[in-house]
Design a protein around this motif. Structure first.
Motif, PDB file in Angstrom:
ATOM      1  N   ASP A  68      -1.911  15.462  -5.135  1.00  0.00           N
ATOM      2  CA  ASP A  68      -3.377  15.427  -5.055  1.00  0.00           C
ATOM      3  C   ASP A  68      -3.862  15.656  -3.629  1.00  0.00           C
ATOM      4  N   LEU A  69      -3.178  15.063  -2.649  1.00  0.00           N
ATOM      5  CA  LEU A  69      -3.583  15.206  -1.246  1.00  0.00           C
ATOM      6  C   LEU A  69      -3.507  16.675  -0.816  1.00  0.00           C
ATOM      7  N   PHE A  70      -2.420  17.352  -1.159  1.00  0.00           N
ATOM      8  CA  PHE A  70      -2.294  18.770  -0.829  1.00  0.00           C
ATOM      9  C   PHE A  70      -3.364  19.589  -1.542  1.00  0.00           C
ATOM     10  N   ALA A  71      -3.604  19.284  -2.824  1.00  0.00           N
ATOM     11  CA  ALA A  71      -4.604  20.033  -3.601  1.00  0.00           C
ATOM     12  C   ALA A  71      -5.997  19.847  -3.012  1.00  0.00           C
ATOM     13  N   GLU A  72      -6.355  18.612  -2.635  1.00  0.00           N
ATOM     14  CA  GLU A  72      -7.674  18.351  -2.040  1.00  0.00           C
ATOM     15  C   GLU A  72      -7.851  19.092  -0.724  1.00  0.00           C
ATOM     16  N   ALA A  73      -6.745  19.283   0.003  1.00  0.00           N
ATOM     17  CA  ALA A  73      -6.809  20.012   1.270  1.00  0.00           C
ATOM     18  C   ALA A  73      -6.777  21.519   1.051  1.00  0.00           C
ATOM     19  N   GLY A  74      -6.525  21.954  -0.179  1.00  0.00           N
ATOM     20  CA  GLY A  74      -6.436  23.383  -0.465  1.00  0.00           C
ATOM     21  C   GLY A  74      -5.180  24.021   0.090  1.00  0.00           C
ATOM     22  N   LEU A  75      -4.109  23.233   0.180  1.00  0.00           N
ATOM     23  CA  LEU A  75      -2.851  23.701   0.763  1.00  0.00           C
ATOM     24  C   LEU A  75      -1.762  23.771  -0.297  1.00  0.00           C
TER      25      LEU A  75
ATOM     26  N   GLU B  24       6.020   5.181  -9.070  1.00  0.00           N
ATOM     27  CA  GLU B  24       5.209   5.805 -10.096  1.00  0.00           C
ATOM     28  C   GLU B  24       4.053   6.616  -9.512  1.00  0.00           C
ATOM     29  N   ARG B  25       3.607   6.272  -8.305  1.00  0.00           N
ATOM     30  CA  ARG B  25       2.377   6.868  -7.768  1.00  0.00           C
ATOM     31  C   ARG B  25       2.590   7.920  -6.681  1.00  0.00           C
ATOM     32  N   VAL B  26       3.713   7.873  -5.961  1.00  0.00           N
ATOM     33  CA  VAL B  26       3.843   8.688  -4.753  1.00  0.00           C
ATOM     34  C   VAL B  26       3.770  10.194  -5.034  1.00  0.00           C
ATOM     35  N   ALA B  27       4.479  10.695  -6.027  1.00  0.00           N
ATOM     36  CA  ALA B  27       4.499  12.148  -6.266  1.00  0.00           C
ATOM     37  C   ALA B  27       3.108  12.674  -6.625  1.00  0.00           C
ATOM     38  N   GLY B  28       2.405  11.998  -7.513  1.00  0.00           N
ATOM     39  CA  GLY B  28       1.065  12.429  -7.894  1.00  0.00           C
ATOM     40  C   GLY B  28       0.081  12.349  -6.745  1.00  0.00           C
ATOM     41  N   ALA B  29       0.184  11.277  -5.941  1.00  0.00           N
ATOM     42  CA  ALA B  29      -0.723  11.116  -4.805  1.00  0.00           C
ATOM     43  C   ALA B  29      -0.494  12.205  -3.761  1.00  0.00           C
ATOM     44  N   VAL B  30       0.763  12.547  -3.509  1.00  0.00           N
ATOM     45  CA  VAL B  30       1.064  13.611  -2.544  1.00  0.00           C
ATOM     46  C   VAL B  30       0.532  14.945  -3.066  1.00  0.00           C
TER      47      VAL B  30
ATOM     48  N   LEU C 240       1.893  23.009  -1.793  1.00  0.00           N
ATOM     49  CA  LEU C 240       2.677  21.777  -1.716  1.00  0.00           C
ATOM     50  C   LEU C 240       3.982  22.022  -0.964  1.00  0.00           C
ATOM     51  N   ARG C 241       3.870  22.083   0.364  1.00  0.00           N
ATOM     52  CA  ARG C 241       5.042  22.195   1.238  1.00  0.00           C
ATOM     53  C   ARG C 241       4.607  21.958   2.679  1.00  0.00           C
TER      54      ARG C 241
ATOM     55  N   PHE D 267       0.836  -1.203   0.000  1.00  0.00           N
ATOM     56  CA  PHE D 267       0.000   0.000   0.000  1.00  0.00           C
ATOM     57  C   PHE D 267       0.865   1.245   0.000  1.00  0.00           C
ATOM     58  N   LEU D 268       0.388   2.260  -0.688  1.00  0.00           N
ATOM     59  CA  LEU D 268       0.942   3.601  -0.579  1.00  0.00           C
ATOM     60  C   LEU D 268       0.014   4.318   0.387  1.00  0.00           C
ATOM     61  N   THR D 269       0.563   4.739   1.506  1.00  0.00           N
ATOM     62  CA  THR D 269      -0.245   5.332   2.567  1.00  0.00           C
ATOM     63  C   THR D 269       0.248   6.739   2.850  1.00  0.00           C
ATOM     64  N   LEU D 270      -0.681   7.691   2.866  1.00  0.00           N
ATOM     65  CA  LEU D 270      -0.357   9.097   3.084  1.00  0.00           C
ATOM     66  C   LEU D 270      -1.286   9.698   4.125  1.00  0.00           C
ATOM     67  N   ALA D 271      -0.785  10.705   4.809  1.00  0.00           N
ATOM     68  CA  ALA D 271      -1.617  11.512   5.708  1.00  0.00           C
ATOM     69  C   ALA D 271      -1.061  12.924   5.708  1.00  0.00           C
ATOM     70  N   LEU D 272      -1.945  13.873   5.860  1.00  0.00           N
ATOM     71  CA  LEU D 272      -1.585  15.280   5.872  1.00  0.00           C
ATOM     72  C   LEU D 272      -2.323  15.928   7.035  1.00  0.00           C
ATOM     73  N   ALA D 273      -1.582  16.632   7.883  1.00  0.00           N
ATOM     74  CA  ALA D 273      -2.200  17.319   9.026  1.00  0.00           C
ATOM     75  C   ALA D 273      -1.807  18.786   8.997  1.00  0.00           C
ATOM     76  N   TRP D 274      -2.761  19.634   9.302  1.00  0.00           N
ATOM     77  CA  TRP D 274      -2.553  21.068   9.408  1.00  0.00           C
ATOM     78  C   TRP D 274      -3.489  21.555  10.500  1.00  0.00           C
TER      79      TRP D 274
END
Length: 193
Positions: free
Chosen positions: A52-59, A44-50, A61-62, A20-27
């Motif tokens: 996307d996660l930031f974009a979905e959170a409206g943050l 192949e998937r990690v950069a795009g998934a990260v 990329l940093r 599994f590729l597992t991500l979490a983002l906290a702010w």
């Protein structure tokens, strides 16, 4: 080129040690988690998934911190996550905190007392597992009762007898993130199956 200014109040957690590729983002205003079975396609998937996660959170990329699951896992999988985390941290000027992957497998089942121990294990092939026993507090590993170690499934089942046991579960990005914030190490090392 100077590093991009990081956002100190944002933390990204990622784990690539399992299929599994597992991500979490906290702010300050929230937490987002994402996990998908990717087999061996972490790179192949990690950069795009990260992104996307930031974009979905409206943050932007940093982040100010990156928590990495340090394994044990496949040689390539563990190194993909660590390399990506270190690359982001260098660009962002962020710290990287390491947490053993089994801490991301911890679940707090209903009825489990907060100080009760739980057992977690990952398949290490040929009848072996990497198993650990933790004591939780508020859903976070508070104490390592038995550090992750390779042993036979039978040996680990004896050690984990009577405990809730999570074997080869989908890693929980939020559990990894919370463990990293609570006690992640800056002097981490990778572990392989």
């Amino acid at each position: 080129m100077p590093p991009v200014t990081s956002s100190p109040d944002i933390t990204l957690a990622l784990d690539t040690a399992t299929p599994f590729l597992t991500l979490a983002l906290a702010w300050p205003d929230g937490v987002r988690v994402w996990s998908a079975e990717v087999g061996r396609a972490h790179a192949e998937r990690v950069a795009g998934a990260v992104a996307d996660l930031f974009a979905e959170a409206g943050l932007p990329l940093r982040a100010g911190r990156v928590v990495i699951g340090t394994g044990p896992g496949s040689y390539t999988g563990v190194r993909v996550g660590a390399s990506y985390a270190l690359g982001l941290a260098r660009v962002w000027g962020a710290e990287v905190l390491g947490v053993p992957t089994p801490e991301g497998l911890v679940r707090g089942p209903e009825g489990l007392q907060l100080s009760e121990p739980v057992a977690v294990s990952l398949d290490a092939r040929r009848g072996n597992v990497y198993g650990a026993v933790y004591r939780l507090e508020a859903g976070v590993v508070a104490e390592v009762l038995h550090a992750p170690e390779k042993q036979t499934m039978e040996e680990f089942q004896i050690r984990a007898a009577g405990l809730p046991h999570f074997h080869d579960t989908v890693p929980d990005g939020e559990a990894l993130l919370r463990a990293g914030l609570a006690h992640g190490q800056t002097d981490w090392a990778l572990a392989y199956l």
